[in-house]
Design a protein around this motif. Sequence first.
Motif, PDB file in Angstrom:
ATOM      1  N   ARG A  75      -1.229   1.749   6.856  1.00 17.33           N
ATOM      2  CA  ARG A  75      -1.862   2.876   7.525  1.00 17.33           C
ATOM      3  C   ARG A  75      -1.924   4.055   6.563  1.00 17.33           C
ATOM      4  O   ARG A  75      -0.888   4.512   6.118  1.00 17.33           O
ATOM      5  CB  ARG A  75      -1.070   3.286   8.776  1.00 17.33           C
ATOM      6  CG  ARG A  75      -0.841   2.177   9.785  1.00 17.33           C
ATOM      7  CD  ARG A  75      -2.140   1.815  10.521  1.00 17.33           C
ATOM      8  NE  ARG A  75      -1.886   0.977  11.703  1.00 17.33           N
ATOM      9  CZ  ARG A  75      -1.721  -0.326  11.691  1.00 17.33           C
ATOM     10  NH1 ARG A  75      -1.782  -0.991  10.542  1.00 17.33           N
ATOM     11  NH2 ARG A  75      -1.494  -1.010  12.791  1.00 17.33           N
ATOM     12  N   PRO A  76      -3.153   4.525   6.258  1.00 20.72           N
ATOM     13  CA  PRO A  76      -4.446   4.040   6.718  1.00 20.72           C
ATOM     14  C   PRO A  76      -4.827   2.734   6.026  1.00 20.72           C
ATOM     15  O   PRO A  76      -4.383   2.470   4.916  1.00 20.72           O
ATOM     16  CB  PRO A  76      -5.406   5.155   6.314  1.00 20.72           C
ATOM     17  CG  PRO A  76      -4.788   5.741   5.086  1.00 20.72           C
ATOM     18  CD  PRO A  76      -3.300   5.680   5.325  1.00 20.72           C
ATOM     19  N   ARG A  77      -5.674   1.957   6.701  1.00 14.73           N
ATOM     20  CA  ARG A  77      -6.125   0.689   6.133  1.00 14.73           C
ATOM     21  C   ARG A  77      -7.350   0.943   5.258  1.00 14.73           C
ATOM     22  O   ARG A  77      -8.354   1.477   5.729  1.00 14.73           O
ATOM     23  CB  ARG A  77      -6.484  -0.284   7.255  1.00 14.73           C
ATOM     24  CG  ARG A  77      -7.041  -1.612   6.772  1.00 14.73           C
ATOM     25  CD  ARG A  77      -7.287  -2.549   7.940  1.00 14.73           C
ATOM     26  NE  ARG A  77      -7.936  -3.774   7.480  1.00 14.73           N
ATOM     27  CZ  ARG A  77      -9.242  -3.952   7.461  1.00 14.73           C
ATOM     28  NH1 ARG A  77     -10.042  -2.987   7.897  1.00 14.73           N
ATOM     29  NH2 ARG A  77      -9.765  -5.078   7.015  1.00 14.73           N
ATOM     30  N   PRO A  78      -7.293   0.586   3.950  1.00 16.70           N
ATOM     31  CA  PRO A  78      -8.438   0.832   3.074  1.00 16.70           C
ATOM     32  C   PRO A  78      -9.631  -0.035   3.453  1.00 16.70           C
ATOM     33  O   PRO A  78      -9.457  -1.174   3.918  1.00 16.70           O
ATOM     34  CB  PRO A  78      -7.912   0.478   1.680  1.00 16.70           C
ATOM     35  CG  PRO A  78      -6.773  -0.447   1.923  1.00 16.70           C
ATOM     36  CD  PRO A  78      -6.164  -0.040   3.229  1.00 16.70           C
ATOM     37  N   PRO A  79     -10.844   0.468   3.277  1.00 17.01           N
ATOM     38  CA  PRO A  79     -12.040  -0.319   3.602  1.00 17.01           C
ATOM     39  C   PRO A  79     -12.074  -1.626   2.810  1.00 17.01           C
ATOM     40  O   PRO A  79     -11.747  -1.663   1.631  1.00 17.01           O
ATOM     41  CB  PRO A  79     -13.196   0.608   3.178  1.00 17.01           C
ATOM     42  CG  PRO A  79     -12.618   1.977   3.196  1.00 17.01           C
ATOM     43  CD  PRO A  79     -11.178   1.820   2.794  1.00 17.01           C
ATOM     44  N   GLY A  80     -12.456  -2.705   3.485  1.00 13.32           N
ATOM     45  CA  GLY A  80     -12.620  -3.984   2.823  1.00 13.32           C
ATOM     46  C   GLY A  80     -11.365  -4.787   2.645  1.00 13.32           C
ATOM     47  O   GLY A  80     -11.411  -5.891   2.075  1.00 13.32           O
ATOM     48  N   LEU A  81     -10.223  -4.282   3.113  1.00 16.68           N
ATOM     49  CA  LEU A  81      -8.977  -5.038   2.950  1.00 16.68           C
ATOM     50  C   LEU A  81      -8.990  -6.266   3.849  1.00 16.68           C
ATOM     51  O   LEU A  81      -9.175  -6.152   5.057  1.00 16.68           O
ATOM     52  CB  LEU A  81      -7.773  -4.152   3.311  1.00 16.68           C
ATOM     53  CG  LEU A  81      -6.394  -4.811   3.166  1.00 16.68           C
ATOM     54  CD1 LEU A  81      -6.066  -5.037   1.690  1.00 16.68           C
ATOM     55  CD2 LEU A  81      -5.321  -3.960   3.830  1.00 16.68           C
TER      56      LEU A  81
END
Length: 311
Positions: free
Chosen positions: A48-54
């Motif tokens: 958290r936060p979750r990076p885009p594309g993970l």
Amino acid sequence: MRGTGRELAGLMLPAGCAGCGAGRGAGALCAGCAAELTAGAVRRVVPRPRPPGLPAVYAAVAYADAARSALLAHKERGALRLARPLGAALAAGVRAAEAERGARGGAGIRARGGGASTAACSARDPAAARGASGAPTARGEAGPAAVSGDPRASASEPARRRGRVRVCGAGGERVVLVPVPSARGAVVRRGHDPVRRLALVAAERLRRAGIRVELLPVLRQRRAVADQAGLSAVARQRNVSGALEVVRGGALRLRAPGCRIVLVDDVLTTGASLAEAARAVRAAGCHGGLAAAVVAAPRDAFEAGRACALP
């Protein structure tokens, strides 16, 4: 040679357990610390936060106590004997990723004597289509390649004799482990590539369990990045954005039919490095679902709920 020298020194000089410091472990782990790496249930982890594309990431243990000490000793102090217990924990993460895929109605790895079949890498990637706002998927696809072996790494004996890790055969379904690459300077400074070493051990463990698996280190850094230590989650994403690429010829191997990519790393912190690795793989034309596995992650990243069932 530097890594070999440290390994020989660890065998000759008295040293405590790399996890807790007790006893005379000669750079290895005591029974209690070794059990700690695999005693807990493998779970999905989401920073958290979750990076885009993970992609969906699975970890075997929390990054604390003995696990943290062992990972640091292996990575920074060249305690190469720790590759086996740490690689076994990484293999458990890979198996959990594939088991969860099957549980969600997808395809999982086929172990010797049974198990689920798998989807090819050409399948549509829900995570890539939905972006950061969509629920991460547990699918994992992969591709094959010949890889130079590390004579000091814990690869299978036939692979060591050939000096080369086995190449994916034509046809058939298999899991392909793609390690997140270390910076060239870090490899020189440490005397070894810790993530690749753990991936070799994990691949060996999975093969012994009857799972068809290959190692494909086709990612490389295309530009220098700053040390991630001390950077915020946003700064880490900015630091590694666009930093990785697939090596020449690697794209065709990634897109080979029947392969499923599982990105592997030693530790998940903010997820920035794994998200960038996933971006580079997708940019190479592999639009099938991806999964990722690590040895350890922060405690607060572990998802609550049921543990992952291993095949």
